[in-house]
Design a protein around this motif. Sequence first.
Motif, PDB file in Angstrom:
ATOM      1  N   ALA A  11       1.154  -0.990  -0.026  1.00 58.96           N
ATOM      2  CA  ALA A  11      -0.023  -0.077   0.102  1.00 58.96           C
ATOM      3  C   ALA A  11       1.494   1.137  -0.136  1.00 58.96           C
ATOM      4  O   ALA A  11       0.382   2.501  -0.109  1.00 58.96           O
ATOM      5  N   MET A  12       1.767   1.182   1.033  1.00 63.53           N
ATOM      6  CA  MET A  12       3.174   2.439   0.760  1.00 63.53           C
ATOM      7  C   MET A  12       3.634   2.541  -0.714  1.00 63.53           C
ATOM      8  O   MET A  12       3.573   3.498  -1.428  1.00 63.53           O
ATOM      9  N   LEU A  13       3.786   1.158  -1.500  1.00 63.44           N
ATOM     10  CA  LEU A  13       4.360   1.910  -2.456  1.00 63.44           C
ATOM     11  C   LEU A  13       3.681   2.456  -3.278  1.00 63.44           C
ATOM     12  O   LEU A  13       3.866   3.125  -4.754  1.00 63.44           O
ATOM     13  N   ASP A  14       2.364   1.481  -3.612  1.00 58.48           N
ATOM     14  CA  ASP A  14       1.310   1.938  -4.419  1.00 58.48           C
ATOM     15  C   ASP A  14       1.153   3.758  -4.203  1.00 58.48           C
ATOM     16  O   ASP A  14       1.057   4.648  -5.590  1.00 58.48           O
ATOM     17  N   LEU A  15       1.134   3.718  -2.797  1.00 59.93           N
ATOM     18  CA  LEU A  15       0.911   5.614  -2.639  1.00 59.93           C
ATOM     19  C   LEU A  15       1.695   6.496  -3.002  1.00 59.93           C
ATOM     20  O   LEU A  15       2.167   7.392  -3.595  1.00 59.93           O
ATOM     21  N   VAL A  17       4.590   5.717  -5.864  1.00 58.20           N
ATOM     22  CA  VAL A  17       4.140   5.252  -7.129  1.00 58.20           C
ATOM     23  C   VAL A  17       3.334   6.422  -7.025  1.00 58.20           C
ATOM     24  O   VAL A  17       3.321   7.430  -8.423  1.00 58.20           O
ATOM     25  N   ASP A  18       1.876   6.418  -6.744  1.00 61.35           N
ATOM     26  CA  ASP A  18       0.958   7.231  -7.066  1.00 61.35           C
ATOM     27  C   ASP A  18       1.126   8.971  -7.043  1.00 61.35           C
ATOM     28  O   ASP A  18       1.110  10.325  -8.365  1.00 61.35           O
ATOM     29  N   ARG A  19       1.959   9.487  -6.157  1.00 70.29           N
ATOM     30  CA  ARG A  19       2.475  10.844  -5.950  1.00 70.29           C
ATOM     31  C   ARG A  19       2.996  11.182  -7.061  1.00 70.29           C
ATOM     32  O   ARG A  19       3.341  12.482  -7.534  1.00 70.29           O
ATOM     33  N   ALA A  20       4.265  10.269  -7.241  1.00 65.89           N
ATOM     34  CA  ALA A  20       5.223  10.862  -7.662  1.00 65.89           C
ATOM     35  C   ALA A  20       4.503  10.378  -9.570  1.00 65.89           C
ATOM     36  O   ALA A  20       5.182  11.853  -9.832  1.00 65.89           O
ATOM     37  N   ARG A  21       3.675  10.311  -9.936  1.00 65.91           N
ATOM     38  CA  ARG A  21       3.439  10.273 -10.887  1.00 65.91           C
ATOM     39  C   ARG A  21       2.302  11.448 -10.913  1.00 65.91           C
ATOM     40  O   ARG A  21       2.249  12.180 -12.431  1.00 65.91           O
ATOM     41  N   SER A  22       1.746  11.802 -10.315  1.00 63.93           N
ATOM     42  CA  SER A  22       1.312  12.958 -10.324  1.00 63.93           C
ATOM     43  C   SER A  22       2.005  14.232 -10.380  1.00 63.93           C
ATOM     44  O   SER A  22       1.443  15.199 -10.421  1.00 63.93           O
ATOM     45  N   CYS A  23       2.755  14.422  -9.492  1.00 62.68           N
ATOM     46  CA  CYS A  23       4.322  15.222  -9.543  1.00 62.68           C
ATOM     47  C   CYS A  23       4.889  15.137 -11.330  1.00 62.68           C
ATOM     48  O   CYS A  23       5.676  16.068 -11.017  1.00 62.68           O
ATOM     49  N   GLY A  24       4.469  14.387 -11.992  1.00 62.44           N
ATOM     50  CA  GLY A  24       5.040  14.186 -12.988  1.00 62.44           C
ATOM     51  C   GLY A  24       6.617  13.614 -12.680  1.00 62.44           C
ATOM     52  O   GLY A  24       7.916  14.129 -13.218  1.00 62.44           O
ATOM     53  N   THR A  25       7.314  12.541 -11.762  1.00 63.80           N
ATOM     54  CA  THR A  25       8.465  11.961 -11.290  1.00 63.80           C
ATOM     55  C   THR A  25       8.621  10.621 -11.183  1.00 63.80           C
ATOM     56  O   THR A  25       7.597  10.744 -11.261  1.00 63.80           O
ATOM     57  N   THR A  26       9.985  10.413 -11.133  1.00 56.18           N
ATOM     58  CA  THR A  26      10.353   8.461 -10.968  1.00 56.18           C
ATOM     59  C   THR A  26       9.592   8.672  -9.566  1.00 56.18           C
ATOM     60  O   THR A  26       9.985   9.667  -8.312  1.00 56.18           O
ATOM     61  N   PRO A  27       8.960   7.407  -9.245  1.00 59.04           N
ATOM     62  CA  PRO A  27      10.026   6.782  -7.965  1.00 59.04           C
ATOM     63  C   PRO A  27      11.057   7.280  -6.707  1.00 59.04           C
ATOM     64  O   PRO A  27      10.625   8.431  -5.536  1.00 59.04           O
ATOM     65  N   SER A  28      12.196   6.510  -7.260  1.00 60.09           N
ATOM     66  CA  SER A  28      13.520   7.392  -6.756  1.00 60.09           C
ATOM     67  C   SER A  28      13.362   8.618  -6.259  1.00 60.09           C
ATOM     68  O   SER A  28      13.617   9.564  -5.497  1.00 60.09           O
ATOM     69  N   ALA A  29      13.073   9.534  -7.697  1.00 58.13           N
ATOM     70  CA  ALA A  29      13.317  11.491  -7.594  1.00 58.13           C
ATOM     71  C   ALA A  29      11.513  11.510  -6.309  1.00 58.13           C
ATOM     72  O   ALA A  29      12.488  12.600  -5.948  1.00 58.13           O
ATOM     73  N   ASP A  33      13.619  13.336  -3.280  1.00 58.71           N
ATOM     74  CA  ASP A  33      13.163  14.507  -2.432  1.00 58.71           C
ATOM     75  C   ASP A  33      12.308  14.547  -1.056  1.00 58.71           C
ATOM     76  O   ASP A  33      12.523  16.233  -0.692  1.00 58.71           O
ATOM     77  N   LEU A  34      11.324  14.423  -0.971  1.00 59.86           N
ATOM     78  CA  LEU A  34      11.149  13.732   0.671  1.00 59.86           C
ATOM     79  C   LEU A  34      12.575  14.033   1.499  1.00 59.86           C
ATOM     80  O   LEU A  34      11.560  14.492   1.992  1.00 59.86           O
ATOM     81  N   ILE A  35      13.345  13.261   1.889  1.00 56.52           N
ATOM     82  CA  ILE A  35      14.389  12.703   2.012  1.00 56.52           C
ATOM     83  C   ILE A  35      15.010  14.453   2.582  1.00 56.52           C
ATOM     84  O   ILE A  35      15.352  14.888   3.133  1.00 56.52           O
ATOM     85  N   ASP A  36      15.590  14.389   1.200  1.00 55.37           N
ATOM     86  CA  ASP A  36      15.634  16.667   1.218  1.00 55.37           C
ATOM     87  C   ASP A  36      14.719  17.284   1.691  1.00 55.37           C
ATOM     88  O   ASP A  36      15.334  18.361   2.984  1.00 55.37           O
ATOM     89  N   ARG A  37      13.874  17.221   1.411  1.00 61.17           N
ATOM     90  CA  ARG A  37      12.631  18.765   2.535  1.00 61.17           C
ATOM     91  C   ARG A  37      12.796  18.087   3.817  1.00 61.17           C
ATOM     92  O   ARG A  37      12.684  18.192   5.007  1.00 61.17           O
TER      93      ARG A  37
END
Length: 100
Positions: A11-15, A17-29, A33-37
């Motif tokens: 469920a966390m992975l799906d979330l 991936v969905d959030r990364a897509r909605s931001c127009g980026t890859t899950p890794s990126a 970004d989350l870690i940087d912030r």
Amino acid sequence: MARITIRLEDAMLDLLVDRARSCGTTPSAYIRDLIDRFEGADPQGYHARFDELHATSIQTLAILASSVGTRAPELLEQGLAEARRLLRELDLLDPEQDRP
């Protein structure tokens, strides 16, 4: 660039991936970004928001304490004692500062 492997619930992975897509980026990126912030590298991110909240809270409480202290000093002392008790319970009060 170094690599790290973490295990996530599906469920966390799906979330993520969905959030990364909605931001127009890859899950890794997205995760980088989350870690940087979270770690404070983003001056407008996580820590900056908490700094703003802390500053606002401190100002509000200072005004309230000043008002209560003027009108009812004993009530202010009672409130400060209760605040110290709560901070002590949460281990948020430096023992050197734990005095009335």
